[in-house]
Design a protein around this motif. Structure first.
Motif, PDB file in Angstrom:
ATOM      1  N   GLY A 147     -25.503 -29.157 -24.835  1.00 58.24           N
ATOM      2  CA  GLY A 147     -26.314 -28.602 -23.770  1.00 58.24           C
ATOM      3  C   GLY A 147     -25.970 -27.150 -23.534  1.00 58.24           C
ATOM      4  O   GLY A 147     -25.135 -26.559 -24.232  1.00 58.24           O
ATOM      5  N   ASP A 148     -26.615 -26.577 -22.519  1.00 59.24           N
ATOM      6  CA  ASP A 148     -26.380 -25.172 -22.189  1.00 59.24           C
ATOM      7  C   ASP A 148     -25.231 -24.998 -21.206  1.00 59.24           C
ATOM      8  O   ASP A 148     -24.558 -23.961 -21.195  1.00 59.24           O
ATOM      9  N   VAL A 149     -25.009 -26.010 -20.372  1.00 54.73           N
ATOM     10  CA  VAL A 149     -23.963 -25.940 -19.352  1.00 54.73           C
ATOM     11  C   VAL A 149     -23.381 -27.331 -19.166  1.00 54.73           C
ATOM     12  O   VAL A 149     -24.090 -28.335 -19.327  1.00 54.73           O
ATOM     13  N   LEU A 150     -22.092 -27.386 -18.859  1.00 51.70           N
ATOM     14  CA  LEU A 150     -21.386 -28.665 -18.714  1.00 51.70           C
ATOM     15  C   LEU A 150     -20.826 -28.781 -17.310  1.00 51.70           C
ATOM     16  O   LEU A 150     -20.085 -27.899 -16.853  1.00 51.70           O
ATOM     17  N   ILE A 151     -21.175 -29.868 -16.615  1.00 48.05           N
ATOM     18  CA  ILE A 151     -20.670 -30.133 -15.275  1.00 48.05           C
ATOM     19  C   ILE A 151     -19.656 -31.267 -15.372  1.00 48.05           C
ATOM     20  O   ILE A 151     -20.003 -32.405 -15.682  1.00 48.05           O
ATOM     21  N   GLY A 278     -16.502 -20.010 -18.461  1.00 46.55           N
ATOM     22  CA  GLY A 278     -17.605 -19.961 -19.422  1.00 46.55           C
ATOM     23  C   GLY A 278     -18.785 -20.771 -18.959  1.00 46.55           C
ATOM     24  O   GLY A 278     -19.362 -20.520 -17.906  1.00 46.55           O
ATOM     25  N   ARG A 279     -19.133 -21.799 -19.729  1.00 51.50           N
ATOM     26  CA  ARG A 279     -20.294 -22.641 -19.423  1.00 51.50           C
ATOM     27  C   ARG A 279     -19.908 -23.961 -18.745  1.00 51.50           C
ATOM     28  O   ARG A 279     -20.731 -24.859 -18.637  1.00 51.50           O
ATOM     29  N   ILE A 280     -18.653 -24.082 -18.313  1.00 54.59           N
ATOM     30  CA  ILE A 280     -18.153 -25.336 -17.751  1.00 54.59           C
ATOM     31  C   ILE A 280     -17.811 -25.163 -16.278  1.00 54.59           C
ATOM     32  O   ILE A 280     -17.166 -24.177 -15.893  1.00 54.59           O
ATOM     33  N   ALA A 281     -18.219 -26.120 -15.444  1.00 59.48           N
ATOM     34  CA  ALA A 281     -17.900 -26.098 -14.014  1.00 59.48           C
ATOM     35  C   ALA A 281     -17.295 -27.430 -13.603  1.00 59.48           C
ATOM     36  O   ALA A 281     -17.759 -28.493 -14.024  1.00 59.48           O
ATOM     37  N   LEU A 282     -16.255 -27.361 -12.786  1.00 56.25           N
ATOM     38  CA  LEU A 282     -15.677 -28.559 -12.167  1.00 56.25           C
ATOM     39  C   LEU A 282     -16.413 -28.869 -10.881  1.00 56.25           C
ATOM     40  O   LEU A 282     -16.811 -27.956 -10.147  1.00 56.25           O
ATOM     41  N   ASP A 310     -28.476 -24.668  -5.689  1.00 50.39           N
ATOM     42  CA  ASP A 310     -28.958 -23.403  -5.124  1.00 50.39           C
ATOM     43  C   ASP A 310     -28.637 -22.237  -6.050  1.00 50.39           C
ATOM     44  O   ASP A 310     -29.448 -21.307  -6.209  1.00 50.39           O
ATOM     45  N   ALA A 311     -27.451 -22.271  -6.657  1.00 54.76           N
ATOM     46  CA  ALA A 311     -27.046 -21.185  -7.553  1.00 54.76           C
ATOM     47  C   ALA A 311     -27.981 -21.095  -8.753  1.00 54.76           C
ATOM     48  O   ALA A 311     -28.356 -19.994  -9.191  1.00 54.76           O
ATOM     49  N   PHE A 312     -28.386 -22.231  -9.294  1.00 53.26           N
ATOM     50  CA  PHE A 312     -29.281 -22.212 -10.461  1.00 53.26           C
ATOM     51  C   PHE A 312     -30.727 -21.935 -10.071  1.00 53.26           C
ATOM     52  O   PHE A 312     -31.519 -21.517 -10.923  1.00 53.26           O
ATOM     53  N   ILE A 318     -26.584 -18.362 -16.773  1.00 52.17           N
ATOM     54  CA  ILE A 318     -25.550 -19.360 -16.505  1.00 52.17           C
ATOM     55  C   ILE A 318     -24.303 -18.731 -15.911  1.00 52.17           C
ATOM     56  O   ILE A 318     -23.743 -19.244 -14.932  1.00 52.17           O
ATOM     57  N   ALA A 319     -23.859 -17.632 -16.462  1.00 54.55           N
ATOM     58  CA  ALA A 319     -22.642 -16.985 -15.963  1.00 54.55           C
ATOM     59  C   ALA A 319     -22.793 -16.577 -14.501  1.00 54.55           C
ATOM     60  O   ALA A 319     -21.893 -16.784 -13.679  1.00 54.55           O
ATOM     61  N   ALA A 320     -23.943 -16.021 -14.155  1.00 60.21           N
ATOM     62  CA  ALA A 320     -24.175 -15.592 -12.774  1.00 60.21           C
ATOM     63  C   ALA A 320     -24.246 -16.787 -11.831  1.00 60.21           C
ATOM     64  O   ALA A 320     -23.714 -16.754 -10.714  1.00 60.21           O
ATOM     65  N   ALA A 321     -24.903 -17.866 -12.294  1.00 57.17           N
ATOM     66  CA  ALA A 321     -25.030 -19.061 -11.449  1.00 57.17           C
ATOM     67  C   ALA A 321     -23.665 -19.685 -11.190  1.00 57.17           C
ATOM     68  O   ALA A 321     -23.329 -20.032 -10.052  1.00 57.17           O
ATOM     69  N   LEU A 322     -22.863 -19.822 -12.244  1.00 53.07           N
ATOM     70  CA  LEU A 322     -21.546 -20.443 -12.065  1.00 53.07           C
ATOM     71  C   LEU A 322     -20.608 -19.549 -11.261  1.00 53.07           C
ATOM     72  O   LEU A 322     -19.763 -20.054 -10.520  1.00 53.07           O
TER      73      LEU A 322
END
Length: 384
Positions: A147-151, A278-282, A310-312, A318-322
């Motif tokens: 995927g593009d981003v990992l939660i 990076g592309r990963i968020a906890l 809300d961020a997305f 992705i970087a700005a949203a995270l």
């Protein structure tokens, strides 16, 4: 854009709903083949209720949340009321009611809301690899997903946490064991619409109403970690730990079912300096593992999801949203973890002089001080 959400608990499902509402495709993966909630029930305070409403799941909370209209502390031996007050001022100030809810019912309804058939069960993550174009996760069954981003919403023992932090943090034993379960409401133990807590000796016994005429109960006892657990002696163990306590407490011990009573050693983790890489968020317990002493663990996960969505909506980058997600959540969740830890230590007699002083304060408490503290915590959430 596609998001991979690891974990189908409260945090993961809330995140999936929030991201879907922001127009992002989501795939949800869960390590176990069948989710068995840890703990019998959960406190959803008005900040969490507002998050559920924001995510379109408010009806779940309204249906399954218990009618908690007042709060009381009682002396451990006699059962005499130390303080009792209405929660109406709290409800008016924060524009919402607290809703204790069965974890099993909350989990079931959230799964149904998202779509149980849309969750891929039995998918335990073994690694995550990020590159310039996306992120790939591999599972213990040999499968993979991209995927593009990992939660990472994979709980307090998160396997993905080191990918964000660069290390594997240690869980900290909070110093007490918690027994919890559900029983039919018995007004000889406590009023049906009240959060009732018996306190003394650095221990507590608490009851909250949930839906369908049941109390959520829990017993806390300061004990060393690692003691053997034996359901066949559970009732006798509680009778020993709470010998001499009020008749209501003895009645509760007699009423509980050892087969469905959970025993949990309570831990937390030092707050983290970052929640993304990076592309990963906890998210959820993976991001902020806390003791349950202020009842905000589940609410904080729901808050995470609202802020992430809300961020997305604000940023397609992705970087700005995270970065926005992390900047809005780091201080908030640090505050909740440390506030819960402070309350934990006072409640459970880490320094008995402070605990005894708290008992004395409760004798003089009108409710105003406690409600002010609750309001401060609740109104610190993203929806006010």
């Amino acid at each position: 854009m596609k998001a991979l959400v690891i974990g189908a608990g409260i945090g993961g499902l809330s995140a999936a709903v929030a991201l879907q509402q922001a127009g992002i495709e989501c795939e949800v993966f869960e390590a176990v083949t069948e989710i068995k909630p840890v703990g019998a029930a959960i406190s959803i305070w008005p900040n969490g209720v507002k998050c559920m409403q924001h995510l379109g799941m408010g009806e779940i909370i309204e249906t399954y949340g218990g009618p908690m209209r007042s709060m009381a502390y009682q002396e451990y031996r006699s059962g005499a009321i130390m303080t009792r007050f209405s929660l109406a001022p709290l409800i008016e100030r924060v524009a919402g009611r607290p809703c204790p809810v069965s974890r099993a019912e909350l989990q079931r309804e959230m799964l149904d809301f998202w779509g149980r058939d849309r969750v891929q069960f039995g998918k335990r993550v073994t690694e995550a690899q990020e590159d310039a174009n996306g992120v790939t996760v591999r599972f213990s069954d040999g499968a993979s997903a991209r995927g593009d981003v990992l939660i990472a919403a994979d709980g307090s023992r998160s396997a993905l946490r080191p990918a964000v932090l660069g290390y594997a943090p240690e869980r900290r034993y909070a110093g007490y064991v918690n027994w919890n379960g559900l029983v039919e409401i018995d007004e000889a133990i406590a009023p049906a619409d009240q959060w009732t807590t018996f306190v003394g000796e650095g221990k507590r016994v608490s009851l909250m109403p949930v839906a369908d005429g049941r109390f959520y109960f829990f017993f806390d006892v300061p004990l060393p970690a690692g003691l053997a657990e034996d359901r066949s002696t559970l009732r006798a163990d509680l009778r020993r730990y709470f010998s001499g306590w009020a008749p209501q407490v003895q009645r509760l011990i007699a009423a509980l079912d050892p087969a469905t009573t959970n025993r949990i050693e309570i831990h937390d983790i030092e707050p983290f300096e970052r929640l993304t890489s990076g592309r990963i968020a906890l998210l959820g317990d993976a991001a902020h593992s806390t003791t349950p002493d202020i009842g905000q663990g589940g609410c904080a996960a729901m808050e995470d999801a609202v802020v992430l969505g809300d961020a997305f909506r604000t940023h397609r980058d992705i970087a700005a949203a995270l970065q926005q997600y992390e900047s809005r959540r780091c201080e908030r969740v640090r505050d909740l973890v440390l506030k819960a830890r402070k309350r934990c230590d006072i409640t459970h007699g880490k320094d008995m002089a402070l605990t005894q002083a708290w008992y004395q304060e409760l004798q003089q408490e009108s409710g105003e001080h406690i409600i002010n503290g609750l309001c401060d915590t609740i109104q610190g959430g993203p929806l006010g």
